[in-house]
Design a protein around this motif. Sequence first.
Motif, mmCIF file in Angstrom:
data_model
loop_
_atom_site.group_PDB
_atom_site.id
_atom_site.type_symbol
_atom_site.label_atom_id
_atom_site.label_comp_id
_atom_site.label_asym_id
_atom_site.label_seq_id
_atom_site.Cartn_x
_atom_site.Cartn_y
_atom_site.Cartn_z
ATOM 1 N N LYS A 109 0.788 -1.234 0.000
ATOM 2 C CA LYS A 109 0.000 0.000 0.000
ATOM 3 C C LYS A 109 0.820 1.285 0.000
ATOM 4 C CE LYS A 109 -3.907 -2.149 0.032
ATOM 5 N NZ LYS A 109 -4.795 -2.081 -1.154
ATOM 6 N N LEU A 110 2.113 1.212 0.187
ATOM 7 C CA LEU A 110 2.921 2.420 0.223
ATOM 8 C C LEU A 110 3.777 2.507 -1.034
ATOM 9 C CD1 LEU A 110 4.098 2.451 3.956
ATOM 10 C CD2 LEU A 110 2.046 3.466 2.943
ATOM 11 N N ARG A 111 4.095 3.718 -1.427
ATOM 12 C CA ARG A 111 4.940 3.967 -2.591
ATOM 13 C C ARG A 111 6.247 4.577 -2.099
ATOM 14 N NH1 ARG A 111 1.422 1.278 -3.752
ATOM 15 N NH2 ARG A 111 -0.136 1.472 -5.433
ATOM 16 N N PHE A 112 7.361 3.922 -2.390
ATOM 17 C CA PHE A 112 8.665 4.411 -1.968
ATOM 18 C C PHE A 112 9.702 3.984 -2.995
ATOM 19 C CE2 PHE A 112 7.689 0.437 0.168
ATOM 20 C CZ PHE A 112 8.800 -0.354 -0.111
ATOM 21 N N PRO A 113 10.816 4.700 -3.099
ATOM 22 C CA PRO A 113 11.835 4.377 -4.102
ATOM 23 C C PRO A 113 12.413 2.968 -3.880
ATOM 24 C CG PRO A 113 12.201 6.566 -3.202
ATOM 25 C CD PRO A 113 11.147 5.927 -2.355
ATOM 26 N N GLY A 114 12.552 2.236 -4.972
ATOM 27 C CA GLY A 114 13.141 0.905 -4.919
ATOM 28 C C GLY A 114 12.208 -0.181 -4.448
ATOM 29 N N ARG A 115 10.889 0.114 -4.398
ATOM 30 C CA ARG A 115 9.945 -0.883 -3.885
ATOM 31 C C ARG A 115 9.949 -2.143 -4.734
ATOM 32 N NH1 ARG A 115 3.425 -0.562 -3.977
ATOM 33 N NH2 ARG A 115 3.954 -0.622 -6.188
ATOM 34 N N ASN A 116 9.876 -1.983 -6.050
ATOM 35 C CA ASN A 116 9.823 -3.157 -6.923
ATOM 36 C C ASN A 116 11.118 -3.961 -6.873
ATOM 37 O OD1 ASN A 116 7.231 -2.454 -7.739
ATOM 38 N ND2 ASN A 116 7.968 -1.230 -9.470
ATOM 39 N N ALA A 117 12.247 -3.275 -6.781
ATOM 40 C CA ALA A 117 13.529 -3.982 -6.708
ATOM 41 C C ALA A 117 13.645 -4.760 -5.402
ATOM 42 C CB ALA A 117 14.684 -2.994 -6.851
ATOM 43 N N LEU A 118 13.222 -4.146 -4.308
ATOM 44 C CA LEU A 118 13.269 -4.835 -3.022
ATOM 45 C C LEU A 118 12.329 -6.034 -2.995
ATOM 46 C CD1 LEU A 118 13.412 -1.841 -0.512
ATOM 47 C CD2 LEU A 118 15.230 -3.484 -1.041
ATOM 48 N N PHE A 119 11.163 -5.884 -3.619
ATOM 49 C CA PHE A 119 10.234 -7.013 -3.630
ATOM 50 C C PHE A 119 10.760 -8.147 -4.514
ATOM 51 C CE2 PHE A 119 6.243 -9.178 -4.894
ATOM 52 C CZ PHE A 119 5.802 -9.505 -3.621
ATOM 53 N N ALA A 120 11.414 -7.813 -5.618
ATOM 54 C CA ALA A 120 12.036 -8.844 -6.443
ATOM 55 C C ALA A 120 13.140 -9.557 -5.673
ATOM 56 C CB ALA A 120 12.595 -8.228 -7.723
ATOM 57 N N LEU A 121 13.910 -8.808 -4.887
ATOM 58 C CA LEU A 121 14.930 -9.424 -4.038
ATOM 59 C C LEU A 121 14.295 -10.347 -3.005
ATOM 60 C CD1 LEU A 121 17.890 -9.636 -3.125
ATOM 61 C CD2 LEU A 121 17.499 -7.612 -1.696
ATOM 62 N N LEU A 122 13.171 -9.917 -2.464
ATOM 63 C CA LEU A 122 12.444 -10.751 -1.498
ATOM 64 C C LEU A 122 12.005 -12.067 -2.127
ATOM 65 C CD1 LEU A 122 10.959 -10.909 1.323
ATOM 66 C CD2 LEU A 122 8.969 -10.052 0.105
ATOM 67 N N LEU A 123 11.489 -12.013 -3.350
ATOM 68 C CA LEU A 123 11.085 -13.236 -4.041
ATOM 69 C C LEU A 123 12.284 -14.148 -4.270
ATOM 70 C CD1 LEU A 123 8.562 -11.849 -6.681
ATOM 71 C CD2 LEU A 123 8.058 -12.962 -4.507
ATOM 72 N N GLY A 124 13.436 -13.556 -4.546
ATOM 73 C CA GLY A 124 14.638 -14.371 -4.700
ATOM 74 C C GLY A 124 15.053 -15.038 -3.408
ATOM 75 N N LEU A 125 14.876 -14.337 -2.284
ATOM 76 C CA LEU A 125 15.242 -14.926 -0.988
ATOM 77 C C LEU A 125 14.377 -16.133 -0.647
ATOM 78 C CD1 LEU A 125 15.855 -11.728 1.182
ATOM 79 C CD2 LEU A 125 17.559 -13.322 0.289
ATOM 80 N N ILE A 126 13.137 -16.144 -1.131
ATOM 81 C CA ILE A 126 12.267 -17.289 -0.869
ATOM 82 C C ILE A 126 12.854 -18.562 -1.476
ATOM 83 C CG2 ILE A 126 9.957 -18.238 -1.293
ATOM 84 C CD1 ILE A 126 8.865 -15.430 -1.193
ATOM 85 N N MET A 127 13.558 -18.426 -2.592
ATOM 86 C CA MET A 127 14.109 -19.581 -3.288
ATOM 87 C C MET A 127 15.397 -20.115 -2.652
ATOM 88 S SD MET A 127 11.791 -19.804 -5.492
ATOM 89 C CE MET A 127 10.517 -18.793 -6.255
ATOM 90 N N VAL A 128 15.992 -19.354 -1.741
ATOM 91 C CA VAL A 128 17.259 -19.772 -1.133
ATOM 92 C C VAL A 128 16.973 -20.745 0.006
ATOM 93 C CG1 VAL A 128 19.335 -19.003 0.061
ATOM 94 C CG2 VAL A 128 18.326 -17.577 -1.734
ATOM 95 N N PRO A 129 17.554 -21.955 -0.013
ATOM 96 C CA PRO A 129 17.328 -22.897 1.100
ATOM 97 C C PRO A 129 17.858 -22.338 2.416
ATOM 98 C CG PRO A 129 18.332 -24.002 -0.803
ATOM 99 C CD PRO A 129 18.400 -22.522 -1.069
ATOM 100 N N ALA A 130 17.123 -22.585 3.467
ATOM 101 C CA ALA A 130 17.535 -22.062 4.779
ATOM 102 C C ALA A 130 18.877 -22.625 5.218
ATOM 103 C CB ALA A 130 16.458 -22.385 5.815
ATOM 104 N N THR A 131 19.167 -23.881 4.854
ATOM 105 C CA THR A 131 20.440 -24.488 5.252
ATOM 106 C C THR A 131 21.629 -23.784 4.603
ATOM 107 O OG1 THR A 131 20.122 -26.117 3.478
ATOM 108 C CG2 THR A 131 19.451 -26.749 5.705
#
Length: 292
Positions: A109-131
């Motif tokens: 709901k908020l608009r801030f610089p780099g939002r889309n890039a940070l969210f893409a990074l977040l999606l990438g972190l989901i794919m990284v195994p916790a181990t």
Amino acid sequence: MSTPAATTSQPARRSGGSIAAHAVMALFVIYFLLPFWWLLVAATKDNDGLFGSEPLWFADLHLLDNLRLLFTQDDGLYLRWLGNSALYAVTSGIGATVIAALAGYAFAKLRFPGRNALFALLLGLIMVPATALVLPTYLLMAEAGLIDSVWAVILPSLLNPFGVYLLRVYVHDSVPDEMLEAARIDGAGEFRVFRSVALPAMRPALVTVLLFTMVASWNNFFLPLVMLSDQNLYPLTVGLRSWYLSATIGNGGPALFNVIVVGSLAAIIPLIAAFLLLQRYWRGGLTIGALK
């Protein structure tokens, strides 16, 4: 124009498909419940009965004796492990849910610089195994001087990328922008808008993230195994593993496999209770958005 034979065959095909679907579901139920059934049966046997009787049926009833041994073994060390697991699960679950709620709302709901890039990074972190993150996490905790402390287990568990993603999607679809704008027009600050308007609507998703995080923390094995060396700080997963190694190697003490089995059974009872207590919040969330 359909013939009577064709009309009759359609209900028959539907009935046959329903029977096949129920048969497949029954097989899956058996597949998932069989390990739990074995654990329940094995918890009622003494040490000799585990290896000398029918593995999937009750041979003797020593459940109370096994529980007594479990809670008195090593001066009640199992109770300490149980308390540690509860501490790690509750603290990590609440902390990760709070962080995920704030981040998910901001992404949605908020608009801030780099939002889309940070969210893409977040999606990438989901794919990284916790181990894969355990070793760098260990090095960071060592630099901070937190190794062999409860914080070495709690702090890494506060980050839940999947929880942030889930709440972002939920807030985007379930919290109308008009409600937020109305609150802002009435003079509410951004945090007040989040707390009073968005947060109540997020309750089903919050409970889901809380429960998933608590279950993951309760079942966490590799992270506390690497971070902890003091057995008084062990969670149940690492503690039961230490007993199992002691029973397998044989260090002069009795090989109490029955204690390990009944300890494993007792370890899953809090998870079952949590699912039963929190499921009503999921049912309540199914109808959100259905009424105008």
